[in-house]
Design a protein around this motif. Structure first.
Motif, mmCIF file in Angstrom:
data_model
loop_
_atom_site.group_PDB
_atom_site.id
_atom_site.type_symbol
_atom_site.label_atom_id
_atom_site.label_comp_id
_atom_site.label_asym_id
_atom_site.label_seq_id
_atom_site.Cartn_x
_atom_site.Cartn_y
_atom_site.Cartn_z
ATOM 1 N N PRO A 75 -41.856 -0.268 33.938
ATOM 2 C CA PRO A 75 -41.733 -1.494 34.729
ATOM 3 C C PRO A 75 -41.663 -2.719 33.813
ATOM 4 C CG PRO A 75 -43.967 -0.646 34.842
ATOM 5 C CD PRO A 75 -43.160 0.363 34.099
ATOM 6 N N ARG A 76 -41.002 -3.751 34.292
ATOM 7 C CA ARG A 76 -40.817 -4.979 33.529
ATOM 8 C C ARG A 76 -41.491 -6.124 34.280
ATOM 9 N NH1 ARG A 76 -35.793 -8.293 32.677
ATOM 10 N NH2 ARG A 76 -35.163 -7.274 34.595
ATOM 11 N N TYR A 77 -42.165 -6.971 33.522
ATOM 12 C CA TYR A 77 -42.906 -8.089 34.096
ATOM 13 C C TYR A 77 -42.482 -9.388 33.434
ATOM 14 C CZ TYR A 77 -45.912 -4.455 35.974
ATOM 15 O OH TYR A 77 -46.384 -3.353 36.652
ATOM 16 N N ALA A 78 -42.579 -10.477 34.170
ATOM 17 C CA ALA A 78 -42.290 -11.800 33.625
ATOM 18 C C ALA A 78 -43.557 -12.642 33.711
ATOM 19 C CB ALA A 78 -41.178 -12.474 34.426
ATOM 20 N N GLY A 79 -43.672 -13.589 32.811
ATOM 21 C CA GLY A 79 -44.810 -14.492 32.819
ATOM 22 C C GLY A 79 -44.509 -15.728 31.997
ATOM 23 N N ARG A 80 -45.514 -16.567 31.871
ATOM 24 C CA ARG A 80 -45.430 -17.791 31.065
ATOM 25 C C ARG A 80 -46.497 -17.673 29.993
ATOM 26 N NH1 ARG A 80 -41.209 -20.619 32.191
ATOM 27 N NH2 ARG A 80 -42.186 -22.547 31.573
ATOM 28 N N ALA A 81 -46.149 -18.041 28.772
ATOM 29 C CA ALA A 81 -47.093 -17.914 27.671
ATOM 30 C C ALA A 81 -47.232 -19.239 26.937
ATOM 31 C CB ALA A 81 -46.639 -16.838 26.696
ATOM 32 N N SER A 82 -48.415 -19.447 26.399
ATOM 33 C CA SER A 82 -48.663 -20.641 25.588
ATOM 34 C C SER A 82 -49.466 -20.219 24.367
ATOM 35 C CB SER A 82 -49.420 -21.702 26.392
ATOM 36 O OG SER A 82 -50.599 -21.158 26.937
ATOM 37 N N VAL A 83 -49.289 -20.972 23.286
ATOM 38 C CA VAL A 83 -49.973 -20.695 22.028
ATOM 39 C C VAL A 83 -51.128 -21.673 21.897
ATOM 40 C CG1 VAL A 83 -49.740 -20.603 19.515
ATOM 41 C CG2 VAL A 83 -47.836 -19.891 20.975
ATOM 42 N N HIS A 84 -52.289 -21.144 21.525
ATOM 43 C CA HIS A 84 -53.486 -21.964 21.329
ATOM 44 C C HIS A 84 -54.020 -21.698 19.930
ATOM 45 C CE1 HIS A 84 -53.599 -22.920 25.645
ATOM 46 N NE2 HIS A 84 -53.078 -21.712 25.742
ATOM 47 N N ARG A 85 -54.260 -22.767 19.202
ATOM 48 C CA ARG A 85 -54.662 -22.627 17.804
ATOM 49 C C ARG A 85 -56.108 -23.039 17.531
ATOM 50 N NH1 ARG A 85 -49.298 -24.017 18.207
ATOM 51 N NH2 ARG A 85 -47.922 -22.690 16.975
ATOM 52 N N ASP A 86 -56.774 -23.613 18.506
ATOM 53 C CA ASP A 86 -58.141 -24.085 18.277
ATOM 54 C C ASP A 86 -59.095 -22.903 18.126
ATOM 55 O OD1 ASP A 86 -59.651 -23.911 21.192
ATOM 56 O OD2 ASP A 86 -57.481 -24.218 21.345
ATOM 57 N N ALA A 87 -60.214 -23.144 17.469
ATOM 58 C CA ALA A 87 -61.172 -22.088 17.147
ATOM 59 C C ALA A 87 -61.698 -21.384 18.396
ATOM 60 C CB ALA A 87 -62.330 -22.665 16.332
ATOM 61 N N ALA A 88 -61.937 -22.127 19.474
ATOM 62 C CA ALA A 88 -62.468 -21.525 20.698
ATOM 63 C C ALA A 88 -61.456 -20.554 21.313
ATOM 64 C CB ALA A 88 -62.849 -22.603 21.701
ATOM 65 N N ALA A 89 -60.191 -20.918 21.308
ATOM 66 C CA ALA A 89 -59.157 -20.042 21.877
ATOM 67 C C ALA A 89 -58.987 -18.780 21.044
ATOM 68 C CB ALA A 89 -57.831 -20.788 21.968
ATOM 69 N N VAL A 90 -59.024 -18.924 19.737
ATOM 70 C CA VAL A 90 -58.893 -17.760 18.855
ATOM 71 C C VAL A 90 -60.117 -16.857 19.003
ATOM 72 C CG1 VAL A 90 -58.697 -16.987 16.455
ATOM 73 C CG2 VAL A 90 -57.326 -18.931 17.270
ATOM 74 N N ALA A 91 -61.296 -17.452 19.120
ATOM 75 C CA ALA A 91 -62.514 -16.654 19.329
ATOM 76 C C ALA A 91 -62.441 -15.913 20.663
ATOM 77 C CB ALA A 91 -63.750 -17.548 19.277
ATOM 78 N N ARG A 92 -61.914 -16.558 21.699
ATOM 79 C CA ARG A 92 -61.779 -15.926 23.018
ATOM 80 C C ARG A 92 -60.885 -14.693 22.942
ATOM 81 N NH1 ARG A 92 -58.018 -18.116 27.916
ATOM 82 N NH2 ARG A 92 -58.605 -16.569 29.464
ATOM 83 N N VAL A 93 -59.738 -14.818 22.305
ATOM 84 C CA VAL A 93 -58.820 -13.684 22.238
ATOM 85 C C VAL A 93 -59.394 -12.581 21.357
ATOM 86 C CG1 VAL A 93 -57.340 -14.490 20.338
ATOM 87 C CG2 VAL A 93 -56.398 -13.004 22.069
ATOM 88 N N LYS A 94 -60.078 -12.935 20.277
ATOM 89 C CA LYS A 94 -60.682 -11.913 19.417
ATOM 90 C C LYS A 94 -61.780 -11.145 20.154
ATOM 91 C CE LYS A 94 -59.700 -13.719 14.818
ATOM 92 N NZ LYS A 94 -60.318 -14.154 13.549
ATOM 93 N N ARG A 95 -62.562 -11.835 20.983
ATOM 94 C CA ARG A 95 -63.590 -11.156 21.780
ATOM 95 C C ARG A 95 -62.954 -10.175 22.764
ATOM 96 N NH1 ARG A 95 -65.908 -16.196 21.945
ATOM 97 N NH2 ARG A 95 -65.026 -16.593 23.998
#
Length: 137
Positions: A75-95
């Motif tokens: 199956p194929r899906y579409a979405g919207r993506a954004s890049v976040h570079r701040d420490a909190a956003a990177v910590a969130r994705v790493k968690r």
């Protein structure tokens, strides 16, 4: 969490397709983890993915193998993506990635502090995918 986010978030690997200015898609297999209604991807900053997302938020996602092989009936899906570079956003994705992939991810990140000291080492960034909907075949 909606069905599309739940389904993609449960996949081991997902093909993330970002789009060039001319509309041509470029696909990359990535680890992906759900966090609420969002899907999160950790990446090295200043890569093709992050550069393409700077001019268009459109992405497509499909389940794939570690090598990016996609089943013909995937199956194929579409979405919207954004890049976040701040420490909190990177910590969130790493968690989120760490919680999903466990020791695989922790093993890869053990050497990260040493690698961060190397010349030319680029920082990490978080890609947040929202509004995921299934596309018709």
């Amino acid at each position: 969490m909606d069905d599309a986010t739940r389904f993609l978030g449960a996949q081991q690997y997902v093909e993330l397709t970002t789009f060039r200015r001319n509309g041509k898609g470029v696909s990359t297999p990535v680890w992906i983890a759900p966090d609420g209604e969002d899907l999160l991807v950790v990446t090295v900053d200043d890569t093709g993915k992050t550069k393409r997302l700077a001019h268009t938020a459109r992405v497509e996602l499909r389940p794939c193998s570690v090598r990016g092989e996609v089943a013909p009936d995937a199956p194929r899906y579409a979405g919207r993506a954004s890049v976040h570079r701040d420490a909190a956003a990177v910590a969130r994705v790493k968690r989120a990635i760490g919680a999903k992939y466990g020791w695989w991810y922790r093993a890869l990140t053990l050497v990260e502090p040493v690698m961060d000291r190397l010349p030319g080492r680029k920082p990490r960034a978080s890609i947040v995918v929202t509004g995921v909907t299934r596309l018709e075949p």
